[in-house]
Design a protein around this motif. Structure first.
Motif, PDB file in Angstrom:
ATOM      1  N   TYR A 190       0.820  -1.218   0.000  1.00  0.00           N
ATOM      2  CA  TYR A 190       0.000   0.000   0.000  1.00  0.00           C
ATOM      3  C   TYR A 190       0.851   1.265   0.000  1.00  0.00           C
ATOM      4  O   TYR A 190       0.356   2.351  -0.294  1.00  0.00           O
ATOM      5  N   THR A 195       1.621   2.353 -10.310  1.00  0.00           N
ATOM      6  CA  THR A 195       1.012   2.828 -11.551  1.00  0.00           C
ATOM      7  C   THR A 195       2.046   2.800 -12.676  1.00  0.00           C
ATOM      8  O   THR A 195       3.233   2.572 -12.441  1.00  0.00           O
ATOM      9  N   TYR A 243      -4.706  -6.895  -7.869  1.00  0.00           N
ATOM     10  CA  TYR A 243      -5.831  -5.985  -7.654  1.00  0.00           C
ATOM     11  C   TYR A 243      -5.441  -4.707  -6.920  1.00  0.00           C
ATOM     12  O   TYR A 243      -6.149  -3.704  -7.007  1.00  0.00           O
ATOM     13  N   GLU A 244      -4.308  -4.702  -6.249  1.00  0.00           N
ATOM     14  CA  GLU A 244      -3.783  -3.427  -5.748  1.00  0.00           C
ATOM     15  C   GLU A 244      -3.299  -2.587  -6.929  1.00  0.00           C
ATOM     16  O   GLU A 244      -3.492  -1.364  -6.960  1.00  0.00           O
ATOM     17  N   VAL A 246      -4.605  -2.830  -9.960  1.00  0.00           N
ATOM     18  CA  VAL A 246      -5.875  -2.384 -10.573  1.00  0.00           C
ATOM     19  C   VAL A 246      -6.410  -1.151  -9.840  1.00  0.00           C
ATOM     20  O   VAL A 246      -6.810  -0.156 -10.459  1.00  0.00           O
ATOM     21  N   ARG A 247      -6.419  -1.216  -8.512  1.00  0.00           N
ATOM     22  CA  ARG A 247      -6.954  -0.093  -7.720  1.00  0.00           C
ATOM     23  C   ARG A 247      -6.184   1.194  -8.002  1.00  0.00           C
ATOM     24  O   ARG A 247      -6.779   2.259  -8.194  1.00  0.00           O
ATOM     25  N   GLN A 248      -4.849   1.084  -8.049  1.00  0.00           N
ATOM     26  CA  GLN A 248      -4.047   2.284  -8.253  1.00  0.00           C
ATOM     27  C   GLN A 248      -4.160   2.819  -9.681  1.00  0.00           C
ATOM     28  O   GLN A 248      -3.919   4.005  -9.915  1.00  0.00           O
ATOM     29  N   LEU A 250      -6.974   2.845 -11.404  1.00  0.00           N
ATOM     30  CA  LEU A 250      -8.315   3.397 -11.641  1.00  0.00           C
ATOM     31  C   LEU A 250      -8.255   4.920 -11.717  1.00  0.00           C
ATOM     32  O   LEU A 250      -7.475   5.549 -10.989  1.00  0.00           O
ATOM     33  N   LYS A 252      -8.798   8.595 -10.861  1.00  0.00           N
ATOM     34  CA  LYS A 252      -9.099   9.207  -9.554  1.00  0.00           C
ATOM     35  C   LYS A 252     -10.362  10.059  -9.672  1.00  0.00           C
ATOM     36  O   LYS A 252     -10.574  10.715 -10.659  1.00  0.00           O
TER      37      LYS A 252
END
Length: 252
Positions: A190, A195, A243-244, A246-248, A250, A252
């Motif tokens: 985290y 990216t 998926y971390e 993927v989350r980053q 996305l 903003k």
């Protein structure tokens, strides 16, 4: 990508002539079983071809070959070819370009369990990765079990098989990719910037990422763990980190 992925009906080849022809025709052979102690000319020729193609060779007793054989006429050799054809790493970069996305690749350092490989290919597809890269040696290939476990993802997610994972990473760095590997001694995932063009490296189920591959990575990511045991299954670790990413990625 489906038109470029040809599924074969049979991936087990038995008998000396048939196995030798498979190698000489360029068919990708993932694994070769040879009767231990067999030293005659045709078998030595097959072993030479297997080594030339970086095929995994396993010397086994006659009972094991008999268990594997469906014809009863294996003549001391049984080969397993890929259930799906392999892609090139360049295909993955082109796929990212076509989609207008930063490349996202998953590299597997000697994953030996076909269920783990199939599950990771499935995760790669769902997470939007542009491809999966596996090494030729000490690793499972695209077997029928992998195809089944991937739940159809092999039709859409390219998989490339490379001779040297470290060199492939170095070549991809020239294309702008940077690499993060999963390892217990790393920085919490985290806290990392995941990216941009990225390669996620997942290690062997028991030994983790090998030293040379780890040293080629730009970052080492650890997954926070709160339980009494200290490791995750390789495919679960791949899913968590993918998926971390993927989350980053996305908007903003």
């Amino acid at each position: 990508m489906e038109e470029n992925r040809t599924k074969t009906n049979e991936n087990k080849i038995e008998g000396r002539n048939a196995v030798l022809e498979a190698f000489r025709s360029g068919k990708p052979v993932d694994k070769l079983y040879v009767l231990d102690g067999c030293q005659d000319g045709p078998v030595r020729t097959i072993i030479r071809e297997a080594r030339k193609h970086d095929t995994l060779i396993q010397f086994v007793e006659k009972e094991r070959l008999s268990q594997l054989s469906e014809t009863g006429h294996h003549q001391g050799v049984i080969a397993f070819t890929a259930a799906y054809e392999y892609s090139e790493v360049s295909d993955m970069l082109e796929l990212a370009r076509k989609k207008g996305e930063d490349p996202f690749l998953i590299l597997l350092d000697n994953i030996e369990d076909p269920h783990n490989l199939g599950a990771i290919i499935r995760t790669a597809n769902l997470a939007g990765a542009h491809g999966v890269i596996i090494p030729k040696r000490r690793a499972v290939g695209l077997t029928a079990t992998v195809a089944k476990t991937s739940a159809g993802a092999l039709n859409y997610t390219p998989v490339a098989k490379v001779t040297n994972l470290k060199k492939t990473m170095e070549d991809l760095k020239k294309e702008g990719l940077w690499f993060v590997c999963a390892d217990m001694g790393g920085e919490t995932m985290y806290d990392l910037n995941l990216t941009g063009p990225i390669g996620l490296v997942i290690g062997n189920e028991g030994e983790g990422v090998s030293r040379l591959v780890r040293e080629t990575c730009d970052f080492i990511a650890s997954i926070p763990m709160k339980g009494e045991i200290d490791s995750l299954n390789a495919s679960v670790a791949a899913g968590v980190l993918a998926y971390e990413i993927v989350r980053q990625r996305l908007p903003k």
